[in-house]
Design a protein around this motif. Structure first.
Motif, PDB file in Angstrom:
ATOM      1  N   ARG A  19       0.844  -1.187   0.000  1.00  0.00           N
ATOM      2  CA  ARG A  19       0.000   0.000   0.000  1.00  0.00           C
ATOM      3  C   ARG A  19       0.880   1.237   0.000  1.00  0.00           C
ATOM      4  NH1 ARG A  19      -4.407   2.357   4.337  1.00  0.00           N
ATOM      5  NH2 ARG A  19      -2.486   2.820   5.499  1.00  0.00           N
ATOM      6  N   LEU A  20       0.731   2.038  -1.017  1.00  0.00           N
ATOM      7  CA  LEU A  20       1.450   3.301  -1.107  1.00  0.00           C
ATOM      8  C   LEU A  20       0.598   4.415  -0.519  1.00  0.00           C
ATOM      9  CD1 LEU A  20       2.864   3.105  -4.754  1.00  0.00           C
ATOM     10  CD2 LEU A  20       3.814   2.159  -2.639  1.00  0.00           C
ATOM     11  N   SER A  21       1.270   5.354   0.117  1.00  0.00           N
ATOM     12  CA  SER A  21       0.599   6.520   0.675  1.00  0.00           C
ATOM     13  C   SER A  21       1.192   7.780   0.072  1.00  0.00           C
ATOM     14  CB  SER A  21       0.768   6.563   2.200  1.00  0.00           C
ATOM     15  OG  SER A  21       0.234   5.416   2.818  1.00  0.00           O
ATOM     16  N   CYS A  22       0.367   8.797  -0.036  1.00  0.00           N
ATOM     17  CA  CYS A  22       0.820  10.098  -0.524  1.00  0.00           C
ATOM     18  C   CYS A  22       0.215  11.160   0.377  1.00  0.00           C
ATOM     19  CB  CYS A  22       0.398  10.308  -1.972  1.00  0.00           C
ATOM     20  SG  CYS A  22       0.736  11.967  -2.598  1.00  0.00           S
ATOM     21  N   ALA A  23       1.059  11.812   1.153  1.00  0.00           N
ATOM     22  CA  ALA A  23       0.610  12.860   2.057  1.00  0.00           C
ATOM     23  C   ALA A  23       0.837  14.225   1.419  1.00  0.00           C
ATOM     24  CB  ALA A  23       1.349  12.773   3.381  1.00  0.00           C
ATOM     25  N   ALA A  24      -0.168  15.082   1.501  1.00  0.00           N
ATOM     26  CA  ALA A  24      -0.076  16.415   0.915  1.00  0.00           C
ATOM     27  C   ALA A  24       0.046  17.477   1.999  1.00  0.00           C
ATOM     28  CB  ALA A  24      -1.296  16.697   0.058  1.00  0.00           C
ATOM     29  N   SER A  25       0.789  18.508   1.690  1.00  0.00           N
ATOM     30  CA  SER A  25       0.855  19.685   2.552  1.00  0.00           C
ATOM     31  C   SER A  25       0.725  20.924   1.676  1.00  0.00           C
ATOM     32  CB  SER A  25       2.168  19.740   3.343  1.00  0.00           C
ATOM     33  OG  SER A  25       3.271  19.799   2.477  1.00  0.00           O
ATOM     34  N   GLY A  26       0.191  21.985   2.236  1.00  0.00           N
ATOM     35  CA  GLY A  26       0.029  23.214   1.493  1.00  0.00           C
ATOM     36  C   GLY A  26      -1.363  23.400   0.913  1.00  0.00           C
ATOM     37  N   ARG A  27      -2.077  22.322   0.742  1.00  0.00           N
ATOM     38  CA  ARG A  27      -3.448  22.385   0.238  1.00  0.00           C
ATOM     39  C   ARG A  27      -4.129  21.077   0.556  1.00  0.00           C
ATOM     40  NH1 ARG A  27      -6.198  25.695  -3.694  1.00  0.00           N
ATOM     41  NH2 ARG A  27      -4.270  26.892  -4.000  1.00  0.00           N
ATOM     42  N   SER A  28      -5.423  21.163   0.767  1.00  0.00           N
ATOM     43  CA  SER A  28      -6.175  19.947   1.065  1.00  0.00           C
ATOM     44  C   SER A  28      -6.422  19.140  -0.194  1.00  0.00           C
ATOM     45  CB  SER A  28      -7.524  20.320   1.696  1.00  0.00           C
ATOM     46  OG  SER A  28      -8.343  19.189   1.796  1.00  0.00           O
ATOM     47  N   PHE A  29      -6.356  17.804  -0.050  1.00  0.00           N
ATOM     48  CA  PHE A  29      -6.649  16.937  -1.180  1.00  0.00           C
ATOM     49  C   PHE A  29      -8.092  17.091  -1.633  1.00  0.00           C
ATOM     50  CE2 PHE A  29      -3.396  14.753  -3.080  1.00  0.00           C
ATOM     51  CZ  PHE A  29      -2.554  14.066  -2.229  1.00  0.00           C
ATOM     52  N   SER A  30      -8.951  17.631  -0.768  1.00  0.00           N
ATOM     53  CA  SER A  30     -10.338  17.849  -1.179  1.00  0.00           C
ATOM     54  C   SER A  30     -10.427  18.918  -2.261  1.00  0.00           C
ATOM     55  CB  SER A  30     -11.184  18.247   0.025  1.00  0.00           C
ATOM     56  OG  SER A  30     -10.729  19.472   0.578  1.00  0.00           O
ATOM     57  N   GLN A  31      -9.357  19.704  -2.413  1.00  0.00           N
ATOM     58  CA  GLN A  31      -9.311  20.745  -3.435  1.00  0.00           C
ATOM     59  C   GLN A  31      -8.479  20.323  -4.643  1.00  0.00           C
ATOM     60  OE1 GLN A  31      -7.589  23.573  -0.611  1.00  0.00           O
ATOM     61  NE2 GLN A  31      -9.428  24.835  -0.830  1.00  0.00           N
ATOM     62  N   LEU A  32      -7.945  19.133  -4.584  1.00  0.00           N
ATOM     63  CA  LEU A  32      -7.063  18.642  -5.638  1.00  0.00           C
ATOM     64  C   LEU A  32      -7.636  17.391  -6.274  1.00  0.00           C
ATOM     65  CD1 LEU A  32      -3.709  18.922  -3.654  1.00  0.00           C
ATOM     66  CD2 LEU A  32      -4.457  20.450  -5.487  1.00  0.00           C
ATOM     67  N   ARG A  33      -7.141  17.084  -7.458  1.00  0.00           N
ATOM     68  CA  ARG A  33      -7.488  15.824  -8.107  1.00  0.00           C
ATOM     69  C   ARG A  33      -6.205  14.998  -8.178  1.00  0.00           C
ATOM     70  NH1 ARG A  33     -11.286  16.831 -13.237  1.00  0.00           N
ATOM     71  NH2 ARG A  33     -11.562  14.588 -12.926  1.00  0.00           N
ATOM     72  N   PRO A  34      -6.055  14.005  -7.310  1.00  0.00           N
ATOM     73  CA  PRO A  34      -4.805  13.246  -7.239  1.00  0.00           C
ATOM     74  C   PRO A  34      -4.784  12.038  -8.162  1.00  0.00           C
ATOM     75  CG  PRO A  34      -6.201  12.681  -5.395  1.00  0.00           C
ATOM     76  CD  PRO A  34      -6.948  13.709  -6.181  1.00  0.00           C
ATOM     77  N   GLY A  35      -3.564  11.617  -8.464  1.00  0.00           N
ATOM     78  CA  GLY A  35      -3.375  10.439  -9.286  1.00  0.00           C
ATOM     79  C   GLY A  35      -2.048   9.787  -8.974  1.00  0.00           C
ATOM     80  N   TRP A  36      -1.868   8.598  -9.502  1.00  0.00           N
ATOM     81  CA  TRP A  36      -0.617   7.860  -9.383  1.00  0.00           C
ATOM     82  C   TRP A  36      -0.094   7.538 -10.779  1.00  0.00           C
ATOM     83  CZ3 TRP A  36       2.050   6.906  -4.938  1.00  0.00           C
ATOM     84  CH2 TRP A  36       1.377   7.062  -3.730  1.00  0.00           C
TER      85      TRP A  36
END
Length: 124
Positions: A19-36
């Motif tokens: 299981r890979l994890s990606c932690a964000a700082s500086g902005r909430s992931f609720s405001q971003l569209r993430p991908g791998w």
């Protein structure tokens, strides 16, 4: 400025899971569209999975049914659960995020922010 930090990579035998994890700082992931994305030696970086604001998920055909992308907005983290791993899944895996809704979810140029990557090695 958004920073993405991946973790969870490693060496696993074929058929195993990570299981890979990606932690964000500086902005909430609720405001971003993430991908791998992932990049194997000598190959171009390729799309693996993405998740939209509404929770809709998208996958590369070869990982469908084996990989699952999810997000935890409270933890500001995105995950990639990988199961039934194959040697051809060996690559550096990158977390990415884009601010807007424009651009294709499976195109590298659509993404604004990238992590430094985490190595996944699947042994046969």
């Amino acid at each position: 400025q958004v920073q993405l930090v991946e973790s969870g990579g490693g060496v696993v035998q074929a058929g195993g899971s990570l299981r890979l994890s990606c932690a964000a700082s500086g902005r909430s992931f609720s405001q971003l569209r993430p991908g791998w994305f992932r990049q194997a030696p000598g190959k171009e970086r390729e799309f693996v999975a993405a998740i939209g604001w509404n929770g809709r998920t998208y996958y590369k055909d070869s990982v469908k049914g084996r990989f699952t992308i999810s997000r935890d907005n409270a933890e500001n983290t995105v995950y990639l659960q990988m199961s039934s791993l194959k040697p051809e899944d060996t690559a550096v895996y990158y977390c990415a995020a884009k601010l807007g809704g424009s651009g294709s979810y499976d195109s590298r140029i659509s993404y604004d922010y990238w992590g430094v990557g985490t190595q996944v090695t699947v042994s046969s």
